[in-house]
Design an enzyme around this catalytic site. Structure first.
Site, PDB file in Angstrom:
ATOM      1  N   GLU A 203       4.579  -4.646  11.904  1.00 54.99           N
ATOM      2  CA  GLU A 203       3.560  -3.629  11.596  1.00 54.99           C
ATOM      3  C   GLU A 203       2.457  -4.340  10.836  1.00 54.99           C
ATOM      4  O   GLU A 203       2.569  -4.571   9.627  1.00 54.99           O
ATOM      5  CB  GLU A 203       4.174  -2.517  10.737  1.00 54.99           C
ATOM      6  CG  GLU A 203       5.170  -1.648  11.469  1.00 54.99           C
ATOM      7  CD  GLU A 203       4.528  -0.767  12.526  1.00 54.99           C
ATOM      8  OE1 GLU A 203       3.288  -0.716  12.607  1.00 54.99           O
ATOM      9  OE2 GLU A 203       5.272  -0.149  13.287  1.00 54.99           O
TER      10      GLU A 203
ATOM     11  N   GLU B  92       7.592   2.292  14.638  1.00 54.01           N
ATOM     12  CA  GLU B  92       8.308   2.983  13.573  1.00 54.01           C
ATOM     13  C   GLU B  92       8.220   4.484  13.849  1.00 54.01           C
ATOM     14  O   GLU B  92       7.359   4.947  14.591  1.00 54.01           O
ATOM     15  CB  GLU B  92       7.695   2.638  12.213  1.00 54.01           C
ATOM     16  CG  GLU B  92       7.847   1.141  11.929  1.00 54.01           C
ATOM     17  CD  GLU B  92       7.740   0.738  10.470  1.00 54.01           C
ATOM     18  OE1 GLU B  92       6.715   1.041   9.858  1.00 54.01           O
ATOM     19  OE2 GLU B  92       8.692   0.107   9.962  1.00 54.01           O
TER      20      GLU B  92
ATOM     21  N   ASN C 105       0.803  -1.231   0.000  1.00 54.91           N
ATOM     22  CA  ASN C 105       0.000   0.000   0.000  1.00 54.91           C
ATOM     23  C   ASN C 105       0.835   1.279   0.000  1.00 54.91           C
ATOM     24  O   ASN C 105       0.404   2.285  -0.566  1.00 54.91           O
ATOM     25  CB  ASN C 105      -1.008  -0.012   1.162  1.00 54.91           C
ATOM     26  CG  ASN C 105      -0.345  -0.195   2.502  1.00 54.91           C
ATOM     27  OD1 ASN C 105       0.800  -0.636   2.592  1.00 54.91           O
ATOM     28  ND2 ASN C 105      -1.058   0.150   3.550  1.00 54.91           N
TER      29      ASN C 105
ATOM     30  N   CYS D  74      -3.450   0.556   6.701  1.00 55.08           N
ATOM     31  CA  CYS D  74      -3.548  -0.377   7.832  1.00 55.08           C
ATOM     32  C   CYS D  74      -4.255   0.222   9.033  1.00 55.08           C
ATOM     33  O   CYS D  74      -4.968  -0.469   9.744  1.00 55.08           O
ATOM     34  CB  CYS D  74      -2.150  -0.817   8.232  1.00 55.08           C
ATOM     35  SG  CYS D  74      -1.067   0.591   8.490  1.00 55.08           S
TER      36      CYS D  74
HETATM   37  P1  NAD Z   1       1.001  -9.716   3.161  1.00 50.09           P
HETATM   38  O1  NAD Z   1       1.061 -10.126   4.581  1.00 50.09           O
HETATM   39  O2  NAD Z   1       0.314 -10.595   2.196  1.00 50.09           O
HETATM   40  O3  NAD Z   1       2.482  -9.510   2.577  1.00 50.09           O
HETATM   41  C1  NAD Z   1       3.380  -8.614   3.166  1.00 50.09           C
HETATM   42  C2  NAD Z   1       4.799  -8.947   2.734  1.00 50.09           C
HETATM   43  O4  NAD Z   1       5.200 -10.178   3.329  1.00 50.09           O
HETATM   44  C3  NAD Z   1       4.970  -9.136   1.221  1.00 50.09           C
HETATM   45  O5  NAD Z   1       6.191  -8.550   0.849  1.00 50.09           O
HETATM   46  C4  NAD Z   1       5.031 -10.659   1.074  1.00 50.09           C
HETATM   47  O6  NAD Z   1       5.765 -11.079  -0.053  1.00 50.09           O
HETATM   48  C5  NAD Z   1       5.739 -11.055   2.342  1.00 50.09           C
HETATM   49  N1  NAD Z   1       5.488 -12.426   2.815  1.00 50.09           N
HETATM   50  C6  NAD Z   1       4.358 -13.157   2.686  1.00 50.09           C
HETATM   51  N2  NAD Z   1       4.496 -14.337   3.328  1.00 50.09           N
HETATM   52  C7  NAD Z   1       5.732 -14.337   3.883  1.00 50.09           C
HETATM   53  C8  NAD Z   1       6.462 -15.254   4.698  1.00 50.09           C
HETATM   54  N3  NAD Z   1       5.938 -16.424   5.070  1.00 50.09           N
HETATM   55  N4  NAD Z   1       7.700 -14.921   5.115  1.00 50.09           N
HETATM   56  C9  NAD Z   1       8.243 -13.718   4.782  1.00 50.09           C
HETATM   57  N5  NAD Z   1       7.613 -12.808   3.997  1.00 50.09           N
HETATM   58  C10 NAD Z   1       6.362 -13.114   3.575  1.00 50.09           C
HETATM   59  O7  NAD Z   1       0.377  -8.241   3.208  1.00 50.09           O
HETATM   60  P2  NAD Z   1      -0.077  -7.323   1.969  1.00 50.09           P
HETATM   61  O8  NAD Z   1      -1.310  -7.927   1.397  1.00 50.09           O
HETATM   62  O9  NAD Z   1       1.102  -7.054   1.105  1.00 50.09           O
HETATM   63  O10 NAD Z   1      -0.428  -5.954   2.717  1.00 50.09           O
HETATM   64  C11 NAD Z   1      -1.634  -5.713   3.345  1.00 50.09           C
HETATM   65  C12 NAD Z   1      -1.527  -5.959   4.837  1.00 50.09           C
HETATM   66  O11 NAD Z   1      -0.483  -5.176   5.386  1.00 50.09           O
HETATM   67  C13 NAD Z   1      -2.780  -5.542   5.576  1.00 50.09           C
HETATM   68  O12 NAD Z   1      -3.100  -6.485   6.549  1.00 50.09           O
HETATM   69  C14 NAD Z   1      -2.381  -4.234   6.222  1.00 50.09           C
HETATM   70  O13 NAD Z   1      -3.111  -3.897   7.370  1.00 50.09           O
HETATM   71  C15 NAD Z   1      -0.942  -4.466   6.528  1.00 50.09           C
HETATM   72  N6  NAD Z   1      -0.230  -3.205   6.681  1.00 50.09           N
HETATM   73  C16 NAD Z   1       0.212  -2.828   7.932  1.00 50.09           C
HETATM   74  C17 NAD Z   1       0.853  -1.611   8.109  1.00 50.09           C
HETATM   75  C18 NAD Z   1       1.313  -1.154   9.469  1.00 50.09           C
HETATM   76  O14 NAD Z   1       2.176  -0.274   9.528  1.00 50.09           O
HETATM   77  N7  NAD Z   1       0.812  -1.683  10.566  1.00 50.09           N
HETATM   78  C19 NAD Z   1       1.073  -0.785   7.004  1.00 50.09           C
HETATM   79  C20 NAD Z   1       0.637  -1.201   5.751  1.00 50.09           C
HETATM   80  C21 NAD Z   1      -0.008  -2.416   5.599  1.00 50.09           C
END
Ligand code: NAD
Length: 487
Positions: A250, A461, A153, A284
């Protein structure tokens, strides 16, 4: 191809390719067009990136904090000078409108480099502890090689929010952007080299959920900082814990915004709209459960509906566009299926609920959607949707709304709108979340800590607090006399 980078990865100060890796297609969400074709990192690329970071970190950590800070401040200056170009790339990468990216993405990354570049000269100080004749001192030292893993995002912002404190503290980083938005982080790596960072302190490798675990489990990695969903967080934190690595998580949320009957209604509607529709709802910390006091519910919903229907949806490259498409077809399908669940489970659809007629073509557009009469047990009130779907719930009593707002596994953020300041502080004090707002929503300047509690994660962060998560204390006891032993 419109946005094809020189190569997929940026390692040891240069672009690197290994076509043996799985193909990653970068798709422009507004048209569905493939704008770049990259490759996921092979094990050889991962080894190269980590070896480069390991070597570079030793030299980088030997620089004075002020000298490291100068590089980061220079990077901030370059990012600001190139804001337009970087914002256009962010728009291609994510589909977010240029109206947003120009004020919220590279600028936020630049703020991060400037802030940590500025504070680091004094922030790495330790302390001196008198012990009678003997004494001790502490030093704040970097962790070593850090792995950053990003969500899709805010690709440039995440690459900077992890990179700036990690580098300021004297670590080197290997950053893996989301496979959905692979482009922006490569530019950040390029800019750091131009700003004078030694080769290898900031590396970018591409990859997906198969690549991430190889980084997390690498024995030369001291810390993992993930931005992603709760299920991914559980896997990554589990893998890191098995090797006792430091982690920052996060993760997702289902945050509450509580609007009391004395609130400035238009201001509360602005907060709720910012906290549900900005970045097409893909934030998020969004306040997706909006608890509105029954006494003002009708006025709130009438004005909210009118303002939501006036949002300009369309071409993200048009300066007038206020809402672009969702990041991917899969994400839009997921959000549409939640909208169907909302309808099926009996919520009242106030506006939206489908694909807008106003835009044509293959883009992943969706209407900003508001549901009213949502109850706590409905799926749309419990699960993170990660799209522009606002759930409005009624309440009458302060204690009741606090209990309902807290009845979730998530704890990322929360907001309160009221004219009564003692109530505002009393309520935020009881809401279970890491970042809270009073009479505003979703503002995250670099000066304030950001992060979640409960299942939304741990670590922080931004702000000086982030440095604690990228460094550790070393204690030195200084014996001033003879060393005595009882034997
Ligand atoms: P996701 O969890 O599908 O993927 C996030 C990242 O993790 C990607 O780069 C992915 O390739 C990697 N990944 C996936 N499985 C993994 C594993 N087993 N080991 C290591 N890396 C792995 O999330 P998304 O769909 O890309 O993003 C949306 C999510 O992120 C939402 O839940 C949102 O709330 C959260 N988010 C949180 C914050 C925050 O600061 N708290 C900010 C932005 C987004």
């Amino acid at each position: 191809m419109k946005a094809q980078p020189q190569a997929s990865h940026f390692i040891d100060g240069d672009y690197v390719e290994d076509t043996a890796g799985t193909v990653i297609e970068s798709i422009y969400p507004a048209t569905g067009e493939v704008i770049a074709r990259l490759h996921a990192a092979t094990p050889a690329i991962i080894e190269k990136a980590i070896a480069s970071a390991k070597r570079a970190q030793k030299e980088w950590a030997s620089w004075s904090p002020a000298a490291r800070g100068r590089v980061l401040k220079k990077a901030a200056e370059i990012m600001r000078a190139r804001n337009r170009e970087l914002s256009e790339l962010e728009t291609l990468d994510t589909g977010k409108p240029i109206q947003e990216t120009i004020v919220a993405d590279p600028t936020s990354g630049a703020d991060s480099f400037e802030f940590f570049g500025g504070i680091i000269a004094t922030a790495m100080n330790g302390s001196q502890i008198p012990l009678g004749g003997d004494w001790a001192y502490t030093k704040r030292v970097p962790l070593g090689v850090v792995v950053g893993i990003g969500a899709w995002n805010y690709p440039q912002q995440i690459a900077c929010w992890k990179g700036a404190p990690a580098l300021a503290a004297g670590n080197a980083i290997v950053f893996k952007p989301s496979e959905v938005t692979p482009l922006g982080a490569l530019k950040i790596a390029e800019i750091l080299i131009e700003a004078g960072a030694p080769k290898g302190v900031y590396n970018v490798i591409q990859g997906d959920r198969e690549t991430g675990p190889l980084l997390v489990s690498h024995p030369d990695v001291a810390k993992v900082s993930l931005t992603g969903s709760v299920p991914t967080g559980r896997k990554v934190a589990g893998a890191a814990a098995s090797q006792l690595k430091h982690v920052t998580m996060e993760l997702g949320g289902k945050s509450p915004i509580v609007v009391f009957d004395d609130a400035d209604i238009d201001s509360a509607i602005s907060g709720a709209m910012l906290g549900n529709f900005y970045s097409t709802g893909q934030v998020c910390s969004n306040g997706t459960r909006v608890f509105v006091h029954k006494a003002i519910k009708e006025t709130f919903l009438t004005r909210l509906k009118a303002r939501t229907e006036a949002i300009v949806i369309g071409d993200p490259q048009d300066e007038a566009t206020q809402m672009g498409p969702m990041v991917s077809l899969a994400q839009r399908d997921k959000v549409l299926s939640y909208i169907d669940k909302g309808k099926a489970e009996g919520a009242t659809l106030v506006t939206g609920g489908g694909i807008p007629n106003s835009v044509t073509g293959e883009g992943f557009y969706i209407q900003p959607t508001v549901f009213a009469d949502v109850t706590d047990d409905m799926t749309i009130a419990r699960e993170e949707i990660f799209g522009p779907v606002m759930c409005v719930l009624d309440f009458e009593d302060e204690a009741e709304v606090i209990a309902r707002a807290n009845a979730t596994e998530f704890g990322l953020s929360a907001g309160v709108f009221t004219a009564d300041f003692s109530r505002a502080h009393r309520v935020v004090d009881q809401l279970e979340a890491g970042t809270l707002w009073i009479n505003t929503y979703n503002l995250c300047p670099v000066e304030i800590p950001f992060g979640g509690s409960k299942q939304s994660g741990f670590g922080r962060e931004n702000s000086a607090a982030a440095l604690e998560h990228y460094s550790e204390l070393k204690t030195v006891y200084v014996g001033m006399g003879k060393c005595e032993a009882p034997y």
